[in-house]
Design a protein around this motif. Structure first.
Motif, PDB file in Angstrom:
ATOM      1  N   ALA A   1     -16.363   2.415  -6.692  1.00 33.07           N
ATOM      2  CA  ALA A   1     -16.274   1.013  -6.252  1.00 33.07           C
ATOM      3  C   ALA A   1     -16.688   0.058  -7.369  1.00 33.07           C
ATOM      4  CB  ALA A   1     -17.150   0.801  -5.023  1.00 33.07           C
ATOM      5  N   ARG A   2     -17.684   0.472  -8.151  1.00 31.50           N
ATOM      6  CA  ARG A   2     -18.194  -0.410  -9.223  1.00 31.50           C
ATOM      7  C   ARG A   2     -17.226  -0.513 -10.399  1.00 31.50           C
ATOM      8  NH1 ARG A   2     -23.803  -0.891  -8.339  1.00 31.50           N
ATOM      9  NH2 ARG A   2     -24.604   0.788  -7.039  1.00 31.50           N
ATOM     10  N   ILE A   3     -16.443   0.544 -10.641  1.00 28.43           N
ATOM     11  CA  ILE A   3     -15.655   0.564 -11.888  1.00 28.43           C
ATOM     12  C   ILE A   3     -14.149   0.328 -11.681  1.00 28.43           C
ATOM     13  CG2 ILE A   3     -17.305   2.030 -13.135  1.00 28.43           C
ATOM     14  CD1 ILE A   3     -15.672   4.455 -12.503  1.00 28.43           C
ATOM     15  N   GLY A   4     -13.686   0.390 -10.435  1.00 23.27           N
ATOM     16  CA  GLY A   4     -12.239   0.327 -10.202  1.00 23.27           C
ATOM     17  C   GLY A   4     -11.654  -1.077 -10.290  1.00 23.27           C
ATOM     18  N   ASP A   5     -10.390  -1.135 -10.736  1.00 29.27           N
ATOM     19  CA  ASP A   5      -9.633  -2.390 -10.683  1.00 29.27           C
ATOM     20  C   ASP A   5      -8.660  -2.363  -9.497  1.00 29.27           C
ATOM     21  OD1 ASP A   5     -10.600  -3.535 -13.207  1.00 29.27           O
ATOM     22  OD2 ASP A   5      -9.527  -1.857 -14.134  1.00 29.27           O
ATOM     23  N   ILE A   6      -8.035  -1.197  -9.324  1.00 29.08           N
ATOM     24  CA  ILE A   6      -7.061  -1.025  -8.235  1.00 29.08           C
ATOM     25  C   ILE A   6      -7.464   0.230  -7.467  1.00 29.08           C
ATOM     26  CG2 ILE A   6      -4.639  -0.552  -7.682  1.00 29.08           C
ATOM     27  CD1 ILE A   6      -3.879  -2.011 -10.287  1.00 29.08           C
ATOM     28  N   PHE A   7      -7.536   0.117  -6.151  1.00 25.98           N
ATOM     29  CA  PHE A   7      -7.928   1.251  -5.301  1.00 25.98           C
ATOM     30  C   PHE A   7      -6.737   1.627  -4.422  1.00 25.98           C
ATOM     31  CE2 PHE A   7     -11.644  -1.028  -6.509  1.00 25.98           C
ATOM     32  CZ  PHE A   7     -12.654  -0.098  -6.641  1.00 25.98           C
ATOM     33  N   ILE A   8      -6.411   2.902  -4.388  1.00 29.38           N
ATOM     34  CA  ILE A   8      -5.312   3.354  -3.513  1.00 29.38           C
ATOM     35  C   ILE A   8      -5.836   4.511  -2.659  1.00 29.38           C
ATOM     36  CG2 ILE A   8      -2.915   4.136  -3.383  1.00 29.38           C
ATOM     37  CD1 ILE A   8      -2.464   3.062  -6.223  1.00 29.38           C
ATOM     38  N   THR A   9      -5.833   4.328  -1.359  1.00 24.79           N
ATOM     39  CA  THR A   9      -6.349   5.368  -0.467  1.00 24.79           C
ATOM     40  C   THR A   9      -5.218   6.291  -0.015  1.00 24.79           C
ATOM     41  OG1 THR A   9      -6.109   3.836   1.400  1.00 24.79           O
ATOM     42  CG2 THR A   9      -8.292   4.005   0.406  1.00 24.79           C
ATOM     43  N   ALA A  10      -5.545   7.584   0.053  1.00 26.77           N
ATOM     44  CA  ALA A  10      -4.541   8.581   0.466  1.00 26.77           C
ATOM     45  C   ALA A  10      -5.270   9.775   1.070  1.00 26.77           C
ATOM     46  CB  ALA A  10      -3.712   9.011  -0.733  1.00 26.77           C
ATOM     47  N   THR A  11      -6.123   9.507   2.063  1.00 26.68           N
ATOM     48  CA  THR A  11      -6.945  10.594   2.620  1.00 26.68           C
ATOM     49  C   THR A  11      -6.493  11.023   4.012  1.00 26.68           C
ATOM     50  OG1 THR A  11      -8.470   9.077   3.724  1.00 26.68           O
ATOM     51  CG2 THR A  11      -9.005   9.665   1.451  1.00 26.68           C
ATOM     52  N   GLY A  12      -5.833  10.120   4.742  1.00 32.31           N
ATOM     53  CA  GLY A  12      -5.536  10.406   6.149  1.00 32.31           C
ATOM     54  C   GLY A  12      -6.767  10.247   7.024  1.00 32.31           C
ATOM     55  N   ASN A  13      -7.848   9.729   6.442  1.00 26.02           N
ATOM     56  CA  ASN A  13      -9.093   9.593   7.210  1.00 26.02           C
ATOM     57  C   ASN A  13      -9.451   8.124   7.398  1.00 26.02           C
ATOM     58  OD1 ASN A  13     -11.312  10.412   8.645  1.00 26.02           O
ATOM     59  ND2 ASN A  13     -11.939  11.935   7.132  1.00 26.02           N
ATOM     60  N   ILE A  14     -10.473   7.932   8.214  1.00 23.43           N
ATOM     61  CA  ILE A  14     -10.824   6.574   8.630  1.00 23.43           C
ATOM     62  C   ILE A  14     -11.943   5.999   7.751  1.00 23.43           C
ATOM     63  CG2 ILE A  14     -12.546   7.348  10.354  1.00 23.43           C
ATOM     64  CD1 ILE A  14     -11.352   5.267  12.262  1.00 23.43           C
ATOM     65  N   ASN A  15     -11.866   4.683   7.479  1.00 26.25           N
ATOM     66  CA  ASN A  15     -12.938   3.941   6.790  1.00 26.25           C
ATOM     67  C   ASN A  15     -13.451   4.636   5.528  1.00 26.25           C
ATOM     68  OD1 ASN A  15     -12.780   2.006   8.766  1.00 26.25           O
ATOM     69  ND2 ASN A  15     -14.392   2.914  10.022  1.00 26.25           N
ATOM     70  N   VAL A  16     -12.556   4.969   4.630  1.00 23.85           N
ATOM     71  CA  VAL A  16     -13.003   5.596   3.384  1.00 23.85           C
ATOM     72  C   VAL A  16     -13.453   4.537   2.374  1.00 23.85           C
ATOM     73  CG1 VAL A  16     -11.681   7.701   3.722  1.00 23.85           C
ATOM     74  CG2 VAL A  16     -10.638   5.836   2.473  1.00 23.85           C
ATOM     75  N   ILE A  17     -12.926   3.312   2.513  1.00 23.94           N
ATOM     76  CA  ILE A  17     -13.478   2.176   1.753  1.00 23.94           C
ATOM     77  C   ILE A  17     -14.065   1.207   2.772  1.00 23.94           C
ATOM     78  CG2 ILE A  17     -13.002   0.258   0.185  1.00 23.94           C
ATOM     79  CD1 ILE A  17     -10.819   1.849  -1.096  1.00 23.94           C
ATOM     80  N   ARG A  18     -15.384   1.038   2.701  1.00 27.03           N
ATOM     81  CA  ARG A  18     -16.105   0.239   3.703  1.00 27.03           C
ATOM     82  C   ARG A  18     -16.823  -0.931   3.032  1.00 27.03           C
ATOM     83  NH1 ARG A  18     -17.169   5.615   4.372  1.00 27.03           N
ATOM     84  NH2 ARG A  18     -19.175   5.535   3.292  1.00 27.03           N
ATOM     85  N   GLY A  19     -17.473  -1.740   3.878  1.00 28.52           N
ATOM     86  CA  GLY A  19     -18.215  -2.908   3.391  1.00 28.52           C
ATOM     87  C   GLY A  19     -19.190  -2.559   2.281  1.00 28.52           C
ATOM     88  N   GLU A  20     -19.898  -1.440   2.430  1.00 25.32           N
ATOM     89  CA  GLU A  20     -20.894  -1.042   1.416  1.00 25.32           C
ATOM     90  C   GLU A  20     -20.248  -0.822   0.047  1.00 25.32           C
ATOM     91  OE1 GLU A  20     -21.108   2.355   4.084  1.00 25.32           O
ATOM     92  OE2 GLU A  20     -21.697   3.587   2.389  1.00 25.32           O
ATOM     93  N   HIS A  21     -18.967  -0.482   0.037  1.00 22.30           N
ATOM     94  CA  HIS A  21     -18.249  -0.318  -1.233  1.00 22.30           C
ATOM     95  C   HIS A  21     -17.699  -1.658  -1.720  1.00 22.30           C
ATOM     96  CE1 HIS A  21     -17.600   3.667   0.930  1.00 22.30           C
ATOM     97  NE2 HIS A  21     -18.535   3.892   0.023  1.00 22.30           N
ATOM     98  N   MET A  22     -17.148  -2.427  -0.785  1.00 25.93           N
ATOM     99  CA  MET A  22     -16.543  -3.720  -1.159  1.00 25.93           C
ATOM    100  C   MET A  22     -17.587  -4.621  -1.809  1.00 25.93           C
ATOM    101  SD  MET A  22     -14.478  -4.066   2.361  1.00 25.93           S
ATOM    102  CE  MET A  22     -13.212  -2.889   2.820  1.00 25.93           C
ATOM    103  N   ARG A  23     -18.812  -4.497  -1.332  1.00 24.81           N
ATOM    104  CA  ARG A  23     -19.924  -5.297  -1.869  1.00 24.81           C
ATOM    105  C   ARG A  23     -20.150  -5.034  -3.366  1.00 24.81           C
ATOM    106  NH1 ARG A  23     -22.939  -4.203   2.879  1.00 24.81           N
ATOM    107  NH2 ARG A  23     -21.948  -5.598   3.967  1.00 24.81           N
ATOM    108  N   LEU A  24     -19.752  -3.839  -3.812  1.00 22.41           N
ATOM    109  CA  LEU A  24     -20.008  -3.454  -5.204  1.00 22.41           C
ATOM    110  C   LEU A  24     -18.832  -3.751  -6.133  1.00 22.41           C
ATOM    111  CD1 LEU A  24     -21.446   0.106  -4.406  1.00 22.41           C
ATOM    112  CD2 LEU A  24     -22.760  -1.970  -4.919  1.00 22.41           C
ATOM    113  N   MET A  25     -17.714  -4.169  -5.569  1.00 22.89           N
ATOM    114  CA  MET A  25     -16.480  -4.245  -6.379  1.00 22.89           C
ATOM    115  C   MET A  25     -16.464  -5.442  -7.326  1.00 22.89           C
ATOM    116  SD  MET A  25     -13.623  -3.063  -3.665  1.00 22.89           S
ATOM    117  CE  MET A  25     -13.628  -1.366  -3.056  1.00 22.89           C
ATOM    118  N   LYS A  26     -15.659  -5.270  -8.396  1.00 24.64           N
ATOM    119  CA  LYS A  26     -15.490  -6.353  -9.370  1.00 24.64           C
ATOM    120  C   LYS A  26     -14.702  -7.506  -8.740  1.00 24.64           C
ATOM    121  CE  LYS A  26     -14.287  -3.171 -13.074  1.00 24.64           C
ATOM    122  NZ  LYS A  26     -13.224  -2.898 -14.028  1.00 24.64           N
ATOM    123  N   ASP A  27     -14.865  -8.674  -9.295  1.00 28.75           N
ATOM    124  CA  ASP A  27     -14.039  -9.812  -8.896  1.00 28.75           C
ATOM    125  C   ASP A  27     -12.576  -9.460  -9.196  1.00 28.75           C
ATOM    126  OD1 ASP A  27     -13.271 -12.390  -8.130  1.00 28.75           O
ATOM    127  OD2 ASP A  27     -13.378 -13.105 -10.208  1.00 28.75           O
TER     128      ASP A  27
END
Ligand code: ADE
Length: 435
Positions: free
Chosen positions: A277-303
């Motif tokens: 979350a801290r180092i990514g510019d573009i995130f692409i999810t492909a897990t088939g699972n629920i809530n793999v990117i959550r608020g706790e991660h979004m809080r850490l993301m770059k502008d």
């Protein structure tokens, strides 16, 4: 028979016809199957309820089913994936289509209910919503989908359904859960488990089309970006491979230790979601699972971080967390929503977290759908031929069918393959011969 349908605009049909023609030109295996099916008519009088992405490739499939003698009812398998011009052309072709881009959740369930109301002999699903709704209605279960459907069909039973097919990983997982509870009512072929499906569609199809979706939505340069791929199944592998090819630094997030190791030895940086979350510019999810990117991660993301989903359902990125955290939201480009966080940073969500390849682009190219949908067409004929012989359960298509599709594809590509000699075949059969 009068043709029931609901699409955006029948006037779009000529444009849709051109799209279908383009797809047919690039789907030689399915066209060959159509040629044979038009003569042998293995689906004569068979009613098929399908819940598929309504694209030019799906059009080639349903036109093939019709040529085989079937009557086809088609609902969208995602509110944002329908190509309205194709839907219009299919109505002209005599297909009962209930699909338009941007339909509401209520419209979406109502459309599926309309195809269930046709009392199908076969179901053809992508993601499991059609199969799930049939089972929920049969068992009298509750839910938003059931409430909407009851208004259309009342309470229906699954009696009369000979069998079904399922296109995708997510749908197969749901089917297995249903079977494990002992509640699956008819045999279903997991088309996703044919090698001519998942090795090409999931890997090369989603790999290319997901990046295509991100690029069409954002027009950002991939080279030099840190692209975080969440999930390293066949889809994640494909996305990582193509992002790398475009010059991205690829980071893989994976919970399965063997897959994580595979990603590591494929040359990717592997870490957990918090560091990614801290180092990514573009995130692409492909897990088939629920809530793999959550608020706790979004809080850490770059502008400026961009979030996209390539999985079947819009559950992988917690849009709810994003909505809760944001102090402002606006659409900055079609399919690009800017969320402003309290400290001024911006996170961009593509296509409401729905599958980016179909919502922002056109889905997989026709050449890979050729094999996926050849599996679908042959699975339908297989189920009808074995009517009453298969117990409820989840089945793979037999290997010889997989091989037949591979051979036809190779033939269409003018690729020669090696033949084993009799000596080589005997060697492989024997345990006696060593050094
Ligand atoms: N799933 C992914 N790509 C697709 C396409 N082009 N048509 C139908 N379903 C798809």
């Amino acid at each position: 028979m009068s043709l029931a349908y609901k699409v955006k605009d029948l006037g779009l049909a000529p444009q849709g016809r051109l799209q279908i023609e383009w797809a047919e030109m690039h789907m030689p295996v399915l066209m060959k199957i159509r040629e044979r099916f038009s003569r042998t008519r293995p689906l004569e009088g068979v009613r098929i309820a399908a819940c598929l992405h309504v694209t030019k490739e799906t059009a080639v499939l349903v036109r093939t089913l019709k040529a085989a003698g079937a009557e086809v009812y088609l609902a969208a398998s995602n509110p944002l994936s329908t190509q309205d011009d194709v839907a219009a052309a299919l109505v002209e072709d005599g297909i009962h289509v209930f699909a338009w881009r941007g339909m509401s959740a209520r419209d979406y369930y109502e459309a599926i209910a309309r195809v269930i109301a046709a009392k199908p002999d076969l179901t053809m699903d992508d993601g499991g919503d059609l199969t799930a709704l049939i089972h929920k209605l049969h068992y009298g279960e509750a839910g938003e989908d059931v409430e909407v459907a009851k208004g259309v069909v009342g309470r229906v039973s699954a009696e009369g359904v000979v069998g079904g097919t399922e296109e995708t990983t997510t749908g197969v997982i749901r089917l297995r859960a249903l079977a494990k509870e002992g509640r699956l009512l008819y045999p279903v072929i997991a088309v996703n488990e044919s090698r001519t499906k998942y090795l090409f569609d999931n890997r090369y199809g989603t790999g290319q089309s997901s990046l295509d979706g991100v690029i069409r939505a954002t027009n950002l340069l991939i080279a030099g970006k840190t692209v975080v791929v969440v999930g390293y199944g066949w889809v994640g592998r494909g996305i990582a491979m193509r992002a790398h090819g475009l010059g991205a630094r690829v980071v893989v997030v994976e919970a399965d230790p063997v897959r994580a190791l595979e990603a590591y030895y494929d040359g990717f940086y592997v870490t957990d979601m918090e560091e990614a979350a801290r180092i990514g510019d573009i995130f692409i999810t492909a897990t088939g699972n629920i809530n793999v990117i959550r608020g706790e991660h979004m809080r850490l993301m770059k502008d400026g971080a961009v979030l996209a989903n390539a999985g079947h359902f819009n559950v992988e990125i917690s849009v709810r967390d994003l909505e809760r955290m944001a102090v402002a939201k606006r659409t900055v480009r079609p399919g690009v929503e800017e969320y402003r966080l309290p400290d001024g940073r911006r996170v961009f969500l593509l296509c409401e977290g729905r599958l980016v390849n179909l919502a922002a682009a056109e889905g997989h190219p026709s050449e890979v759908m050729d094999m996926s949908f050849s599996n679908q067409a042959l699975a339908a004929a297989y189920l009808v031929k074995r009517k009453g012989q298969l117990a409820p359960g989840v089945y793979k298509l037999p290997k010889p069918i997989d091989y037949r599709i591979a051979r036809l594809k190779l033939e269409s590509l003018n690729v020669k393959i090696e033949r084993l000699t009799e000596e080589q075949k005997a060697y492989l059969r024997s345990w006696r011969l060593g050094t």
